[in-house]
Every structure is written in structure tokens, then in C-alpha cells.
Design an enzyme around this catalytic site. Sequence first.
Site, PDB file in Angstrom:
ATOM      1  CD  GLU A   1      12.008   3.345  -7.289  1.00 17.37           C
ATOM      2  OE1 GLU A   1      11.851   2.150  -6.973  1.00 17.37           O
ATOM      3  OE2 GLU A   1      11.618   3.801  -8.377  1.00 17.37           O
TER       4      GLU A   1
ATOM      5  CB  SER B   1      13.952   0.705 -10.720  1.00 11.52           C
ATOM      6  OG  SER B   1      13.442  -0.269 -11.593  1.00 11.52           O
TER       7      SER B   1
ATOM      8  NE  ARG C   1       8.249   2.820  -7.565  1.00  8.96           N
ATOM      9  CZ  ARG C   1       7.240   2.323  -8.278  1.00  8.96           C
ATOM     10  NH1 ARG C   1       5.991   2.600  -7.927  1.00  8.96           N
ATOM     11  NH2 ARG C   1       7.450   1.542  -9.308  1.00  8.96           N
TER      12      ARG C   1
END
Length: 291
Positions: free
Chosen positions: A284, A214, A165
Site C-alpha cells: 500500500e 498498514s 485505496r
Amino acid sequence: MEHLQGILLKEYTSFQVGGKAKDLYIPHSAEELEELLKRFHKEGRSFYVLGKGSNLLISDEGLEEPVILIRENLSGITFTPSGEEAVFTALSGTSLFELARFAEEKGYTGMEALSGIPGTVGGAVKMNAGAYNREIKDIFRSGSFFWKNGERIELDLGQMDFSYRHSAVEDDMVCLSASFLLQKGEAASIREKMEDYTTRRAEKQPLEMPSAGSTFKRPEGDYASRLIEQAGLRGFSLNHAGVSEKHCGFVVNLGGASAENIYSLIQEVIRIVKEKEGVQLEPEVKLWGKF
């Protein structure tokens, strides 16, 4: 170039929350985008770049800084075949699904696992988006970017510093386009894989509810969803925001939640998981504005 004022940003995010943008700019070409960035740089203004808004939580107070919208207004795909490979180049506002479907139609494999990620090419490159053990870095070849001063640069795979990420694309950079290297495949097999991933997503994820996918990064050697369930938080809710019953890694808008409600729930989940499981979860989801 379109310039809109006082636009409710909840209309542009998958959480369906967020206050107003004082100024929303919609460029329709690389030249317009370059001109806009040079202007902001000259005026000393910081800015936000908004794609599909699918990994984002925007404050209820809205944003004073200008927002640049890059989605359908800067989209499009070209491809250059060469033997058993082909380079697919997409403008940053192109959706990953659109790119995957285009690759399928041309008979090239490599995009199937990423096809269900509800974001743009630009956002996916910036965060090295991934799903089902496949990430953008696995197919990325090169990209064209703007520095915040409007200067254009080209970066290849070796310069992207991809990790989980993460990429070398900073918040004051803007992706214009990216090229991906895909392999020749069997059309029927590609289609079957895409359908399989679509089915798996629908079965395991709360796609029918507003969310940002998510919500938490994967902890080292574990899964956020497992830790959240272990902490007894499946279905846990506060003020119209909740942990999904279907997938504990998803925080969802149960209906009528504010950005502050969602943020408060995320913080409470982090606190309880730390207390009960001893692991510090990290969101996230990107936060814009004041929280």
C-alpha cells in the site's frame, strides 16, 4: 514561495528514511501553487507532491525531481451549516486529525473513524484513505484540483471513481481542497467515539515506532496481517527493519534502517507469504525514487 535545496527527506516521512530532495518548494497560497505547476509544465519537469509522508518510502538516493510540500503551509478549514448537515471544506494540507477535531468542536459526526489516520486531506482524498470500515468516499462531496499544467478543475463525488485505496486523482494532479458532508451529532458521543478509536489504535498498532501504517493492501476476502502471521513472520526482521510484533500488517523501522532495508524486508515478506500462503501481497506504501 519558499525554495529549499538539498533537504533530507527522511525528516518529512513517518518511516524516517529517505535521501535528499534536490529542490523542495513550499507554496503558501493557491496562486503560488498554480504558478509553480505552470512553470514546471512549461519546463517539462515532472514533480512529486509531499504531504505528511505517512504512506511513503523514499529512496536513499533521494530525488532529482522537484518536490512540492503541502502541509501546514496550505491548511485551513471553513464550514457551512444547513439544518442537520454541514459542509466542511479543508485545504489539502490540513491534517485529518485537525479536520476531525474541528468537526467535533462544531458538533458534527462522520469523521471519527478517520481521525487517527496520520495524513493530510489531499493525500487521504487521493488514496481514498480509510479505517474501521469508514472511507473518505463516505463523506466526500467535492474537491478542487490542479492538472499538472496548472489548470484548475472541480470534481464531485460521482467523478471521483473511488474504490479501495483508489480515486480518479492521478499522480500528475494536485489536490487544492476538498469538501465533506457531515451530520449534526451529540458532542459527547462524538468525543467518546474519537477517544475509543484512539485507544484501539494505541492498543493494536505500533504507534511508538517509525512506520507507514498498514504496509500492504487488504487481499480480496482476507487480511494481510493474518496471512503474514500465518506465514510465521511476526517479529521477522532484516537489517534494522522488521514486521511489528504488535501488528503483523505493519513494517517498522527498528532503528537505523535505510529505505533499501525496509524495501528489502517488504519484498521478502511478499515472497514468503506467496510461497507459504499462495497469496500475492501488494504494498500500500508508495515508492519514490530508485529501488
